[in-house]
Design a protein around this motif. Structure first.
Motif, PDB file in Angstrom:
ATOM      1  N   HIS A  13       0.835  -1.215   0.000  1.00  0.00           N
ATOM      2  CA  HIS A  13       0.000   0.000   0.000  1.00  0.00           C
ATOM      3  C   HIS A  13       0.862   1.254   0.000  1.00  0.00           C
ATOM      4  O   HIS A  13       1.662   1.461   0.908  1.00  0.00           O
ATOM      5  N   HIS A  36       1.151   5.549  -1.919  1.00  0.00           N
ATOM      6  CA  HIS A  36       0.807   6.606  -2.870  1.00  0.00           C
ATOM      7  C   HIS A  36       2.162   7.198  -3.231  1.00  0.00           C
ATOM      8  O   HIS A  36       2.673   8.064  -2.520  1.00  0.00           O
ATOM      9  N   HIS A  40      -8.946   2.042   0.973  1.00  0.00           N
ATOM     10  CA  HIS A  40      -8.678   2.267   2.396  1.00  0.00           C
ATOM     11  C   HIS A  40      -9.910   1.779   3.160  1.00  0.00           C
ATOM     12  O   HIS A  40     -11.034   2.120   2.784  1.00  0.00           O
ATOM     13  N   HIS A  68      -5.237  -0.882   5.864  1.00  0.00           N
ATOM     14  CA  HIS A  68      -5.434  -0.508   7.275  1.00  0.00           C
ATOM     15  C   HIS A  68      -6.219  -1.532   8.095  1.00  0.00           C
ATOM     16  O   HIS A  68      -5.620  -2.256   8.852  1.00  0.00           O
ATOM     17  N   ASP A  89       2.241   2.901   3.194  1.00  0.00           N
ATOM     18  CA  ASP A  89       1.387   4.044   2.918  1.00  0.00           C
ATOM     19  C   ASP A  89       2.261   5.117   2.260  1.00  0.00           C
ATOM     20  O   ASP A  89       3.448   4.908   2.012  1.00  0.00           O
TER      21      ASP A  89
HETATM   22 ZN   LIG Z   1      -3.133   5.219   1.960  1.00  0.00          ZN
END
Ligand SMILES: [Zn+2]
Length: 441
Positions: A72, A74, A221, A258, A309
């Protein structure tokens, strides 16, 4: 004597951890590569004898194992590293991240941020990464050039993104990406919906249908904060996990980032629908979202991988560091040092991640026939001497800076800690220039 083996490369000079279940480390082991795949794994002496004139990548005093899988992220948010810290999630998103993205993220800056993310991750032994952002075609192009494996999606969210004005446009852009990269050797295109609270039900369903049509992962998410759980309970009368299950969106294609606030019933649903969970311990701690009940998820049979993340909420993409933190965190929280033993943690960072991304038949272990995504992690420093248990060293003692060589699909992308596919100086210089235009308010 039999004919010489027709291999492209032999990785030798260390202890091989195949990460296959119930296997022992192979001391003085070697991995043979042919056509980007693993052709053989065994004692170095035997393999060298079979291919005496082959190209040899000497790992020196290393652990040789599958590359890490970041489930996960970005990626281009590396450019926003450290822009806003010490804030709760919604304030951080609405007051800082979303405005900065609106103003400063475009095709060029996404390219730069993704290059920076690829450089950082490859040097830290991450061979497969995951992206949920904008300009997915640009992201895919950059990662393919960098020689990095990735699962990439154009994000779907209920307000205009730096790329698309409407969700119809976002869905069309997702489809374009799925078409463009459907047979790519390194890039697995996917779909991504931001979260149950930020995407309307019909779009969540449309995204899940798109994932099903192209047989790709769907990133989302899920159950990140108590705020989200309360909002969904109030508006839909269901927990975020139950809401997705109810919509028909939850499936084996789901990569749910998450799952911090999940009930025993939610865990049963995740298991029943075979959804995967990306555990992001550092981001969850930094935003004080909470601590995911990882031991309960594992005990319930939920498929689990690790994620960093985005760099704005971590603030690095160092999966090795996050794996170490996760191992310590859950022991402390459980009050039980036996939870998440080192080998289990290392499995989550490799084959576990591959499983939730739908790539377990291609990567995640050093097995004959799998793609040759291999890292060599040096254990010749004072902080790794002596070594009784290599699994323990990987989880509790090694550092990202110990990653010496990185091979993706048989190609050496990091050699002696030097990137082979990206111009690190240029990327770092441009990232600093970017920050000159974007001073934290
Ligand atoms: Zn995220």
């Amino acid at each position: 004597m039999s004919e010489e083996a027709n291999w492209d490369k032999l990785v030798v000079g260390g202890t091989v951890l195949t990460m296959e279940p119930d296997t022992e480390p192979i001391k003085n082991g070697a991995v043979a590569i042919a056509d980007g795949r693993i052709a053989a794994v065994g004692p170095a002496e035997e393999l060298l004898e079979m291919a005496p004139s082959g190209d040899v990548l000497n790992a020196g005093n290393c652990l040789i194992l599958p590359g890490f899988v970041n489930t996960h992220s970005h990626l281009a948010m590396t450019l926003l590293r450290g822009i806003a810290d010490d804030l709760p999630l919604m304030q951080w998103l609405e007051g800082n991240i979303w405005p900065a993205e609106k103003e400063h993220m475009n095709r060029e800056t996404v390219r730069l941020g993704t290059e920076l993310a690829a450089a950082e991750q490859l040097l830290a032994g991450v061979t497969t990464t995951t992206d949920m952002y904008f300009f997915g075609d640009e992201v895919s192009a950059v990662l393919a050039e960098a020689g990095m494996r990735a699962v990439v999606a154009e994000s779907l969210i209920g307000f205009p993104t730096p790329r698309c004005a409407t969700t119809e446009e976002m869905l069309a852009t997702q489809r374009d990406l799925l078409e463009a990269y459907k047979d790519h050797p390194l890039i697995t295109p996917s779909v991504a919906a931001h979260a149950p609270y930020s995407v309307q039900a019909s779009d969540l369903v449309a995204d899940a249908e798109l994932a099903e049509e192209y047989e790709v992962p769907m990133q989302i998410h899920l159950a990140e904060t108590t705020w989200e759980v309360e909002k969904l309970l109030e508006e839909k009368g269901l927990s975020p996990v139950a809401y997705l299950a109810n919509l028909g969106v939850l499936s084996e294609r789901t990569v749910a980032a998450h799952c911090v606030h999940v009930s025993p019933e939610d865990i049963e649903l995740l298991t029943e629908f075979e959804a995967g969970v990306a555990h992001n311990p550092v981001s969850n701690l930094k935003l004080a979202s909470g601590i995911s009940p990882v031991p309960a998820l594992l005990e319930g049979g939920v498929k689990l991988g690790l994620g960093t993340d985005g760099a704005a909420s971590n603030n690095t993409l160092d999966l090795l560091r996050d794996m170490q933190l996760a191992a310590l965190l859950h022991k402390g929280v459980a009050g039980d040092p036996t939870v998440l033993p080192a080998r289990t943690m290392l499995e989550l960072a490799t084959i576990g991640g591959a499983q939730i991304l739908g790539l377990a038949d291609r990567i995640g272990t050093l097995t004959e026939g799998r793609e040759a995504d291999i890292i060599c992690v040096a254990v010749d420093g004072p902080h790794t001497a002596p070594m009784y248990d290599p699994f323990s060293h990987m989880v509790f003692a090694a550092r990202a800076a110990d990653v010496r060589h990185v091979v993706v699909q048989g190609a050496v992308v990091v050699r002696n800690r030097e990137l082979q596919t990206l111009d690190r100086e240029r990327i770092e210089r441009q990232a600093r220039e970017f920050s000159e235009n974007l001073r934290p308010s």
